[in-house]
Enzyme design. Structure first.
Site, PDB file in Angstrom:
ATOM      1  N   ALA A 162      30.614  17.363  33.102  1.00  0.00           N
ATOM      2  CA  ALA A 162      29.300  17.313  33.743  1.00  0.00           C
ATOM      3  C   ALA A 162      28.373  16.289  33.113  1.00  0.00           C
ATOM      4  CB  ALA A 162      28.650  18.701  33.706  1.00  0.00           C
ATOM      5  N   TYR A 186      24.215  16.878  39.525  1.00  0.00           N
ATOM      6  CA  TYR A 186      22.795  17.236  39.472  1.00  0.00           C
ATOM      7  C   TYR A 186      21.977  15.956  39.296  1.00  0.00           C
ATOM      8  CZ  TYR A 186      18.665  19.920  38.009  1.00  0.00           C
ATOM      9  OH  TYR A 186      17.400  20.459  37.917  1.00  0.00           O
ATOM     10  N   THR A 188      19.837  14.649  37.399  1.00  0.00           N
ATOM     11  CA  THR A 188      19.648  13.984  36.111  1.00  0.00           C
ATOM     12  C   THR A 188      20.952  13.481  35.491  1.00  0.00           C
ATOM     13  OG1 THR A 188      19.803  16.102  34.943  1.00  0.00           O
ATOM     14  CG2 THR A 188      17.592  15.330  35.565  1.00  0.00           C
ATOM     15  N   LYS A 189      22.090  13.738  36.114  1.00  0.00           N
ATOM     16  CA  LYS A 189      23.367  13.322  35.533  1.00  0.00           C
ATOM     17  C   LYS A 189      23.515  11.795  35.593  1.00  0.00           C
ATOM     18  CE  LYS A 189      24.621  17.597  34.890  1.00  0.00           C
ATOM     19  NZ  LYS A 189      24.573  18.200  33.548  1.00  0.00           N
ATOM     20  N   ASN A 190      24.498  11.285  34.865  1.00  0.00           N
ATOM     21  CA  ASN A 190      24.738   9.838  34.877  1.00  0.00           C
ATOM     22  C   ASN A 190      25.010   9.340  36.292  1.00  0.00           C
ATOM     23  OD1 ASN A 190      24.955  10.699  32.136  1.00  0.00           O
ATOM     24  ND2 ASN A 190      26.025   8.795  31.661  1.00  0.00           N
TER      25      ASN A 190
END
Length: 366
Positions: A162, A186, A188-190
């Site tokens: 994740a 999500y 905010t993920k990379n």
């Protein structure tokens, strides 16, 4: 001038991807097909190729990806699954839904990843049905070392990726090593969507087939249910299209994250602050986490300097309320130590050089 540097800045990210995202959304709106269509199929093919895996199965979110991926590996009620306790309870949410039993391994103090030595001790004791390896903060674990322990024991390894989209070792990317792997998209993920989204990646045809059934009611064919414990966990076409529009930029974003992390690790010089080592491509700097002996004082100082911080994560999983009764006398020394010392600094591709300098200077003057 008032300075405020957030722990993340999704507005800047949205501005930088605006044109590609709008084109992707318009493409879906014009198609008239919004669930499990061409965009989902294309994303699954493209992301599987990116990871170096045979299959990608889109699901509704990253936590579902952990649960459905583990179920596809025959983890069931009563199964004993090794995991860490410093990764925010997400794996525990999935294990709880399944009814599986967590077996906690301590972590290495430098990498914050599962201790290879402790994992070896646990596997040697027997009775383990699976291992979840979390590539925490964007650092890909030494999967060759992990598999040297688990493969002789016949224990499948599930990768929680994740926070590690695109991290690689010896030319292989996160998600390509284990029996299966989960990803969260999500925001905010990379690689982030504009809402919840996730995926299971695997080399196995059979595992992919099982996850496809589990994400859609357990159907063998439409309205014919074959698999128990299934649900509605489908990745919608808009999110799939948005992720496709961003995927070509992921490597560049990861490079920028590593540049920021390298500046922190080489330019922060404070006797009470410990920084991570400078890593290579095995690290995609999803989070940059330092350690210090007085976290609250440093947080207050940085807040006064207009710098946002966070703690990932403050409470070991076995000390969370749902597990307290089962682990009342349990403790992992390194996990406990880190929980009281770690602090997350801003680290995202849109962070500006002068903001990085301000953060570094503020820490050094603490």
């Amino acid at each position: 001038m008032t300075i405020h540097i957030g722990i993340n800045n999704l507005r800047r990210h949205a501005e930088s991807t605006n044109a590609a995202v709008r084109e992707a959304v318009d493409r879906v709106l014009g198609s008239g097909w919004y669930i499990l269509g061409r965009e989902n199929d294309a994303l699954e093919e493209e992301f599987a190729s990116f990871c170096g895996a045979n299959h990608c199965v889109g699901v509704a979110n990253g936590t579902d990806a952990i649960e459905l991926g583990l179920r596809a590996l025959s983890v069931e009620r009563g199964s004993r699954v090794v995991t860490v306790a410093n990764a925010g309870y997400y794996t525990l949410t999935a294990l709880s839904a399944i009814g599986a039993v967590p077996v906690f391994a301590d972590v290495d103090e430098t990498s914050r990843l599962m201790s290879i030595d402790h994992l070896g001790e646990i596997i040697a004791q027997g009775g383990i049905d699976a291992v979840v390896i979390t590539h925490l903060f964007g650092l890909l674990h030494d999967m060759d070392a992990i598999l040297r322990i688990t493969e002789p024991a016949g224990v499948p390894v599930f990768e929680d990726c994740a926070q590690a989209h695109g991290a690689s070792r010896t030319g292989r990317r996160a998600g390509s090593f284990g029996a299966a792997a989960s990803f969260s998209f999500y925001p905010t993920k990379n690689l982030g969507a504009l809402g919840d989204a996730g995926a299971v990646v695997t080399q196995s045809d059979d595992t992919a087939r099982k996850v496809r059934q589990l994400r859609q009611y357990g159907w063998k064919s439409k309205y014919e249910v074959e698999s128990p414990h299934a649900r509605n966990s489908r990745l919608d076409e808009i999110q799939a299209a948005i992720l496709r529009s961003k995927l070509p930029s992921l490597n560049d974003w990861n490079t920028r994250r590593r540049e920021i992390a390298t500046r922190y690790s080489t330019e922060i010089h404070h006797p009470r602050v410990s920084c991570p080592p400078v890593y290579g491509e095995e690290y995609v700097a999803h989070l940059y986490v330092i350690a210090c002996d007085d976290r609250q004082s440093l947080r207050a100082h940085l807040s006064a300097m207009g710098i946002g911080t966070d703690v990932h994560y403050p409470i070991p999983d076995y000390r969370q309320l749902p597990l307290v009764g089962s682990f009342a006398d349990f403790a992992l020394p390194v996990t406990e130590k880190l929980a009281h010392r770690i602090l997350t600094l801003p680290c995202y591709p849109e962070l500006q050089d002068e903001e990085i300098s301000h953060i570094i200077d503020s820490i050094n003057r603490w």
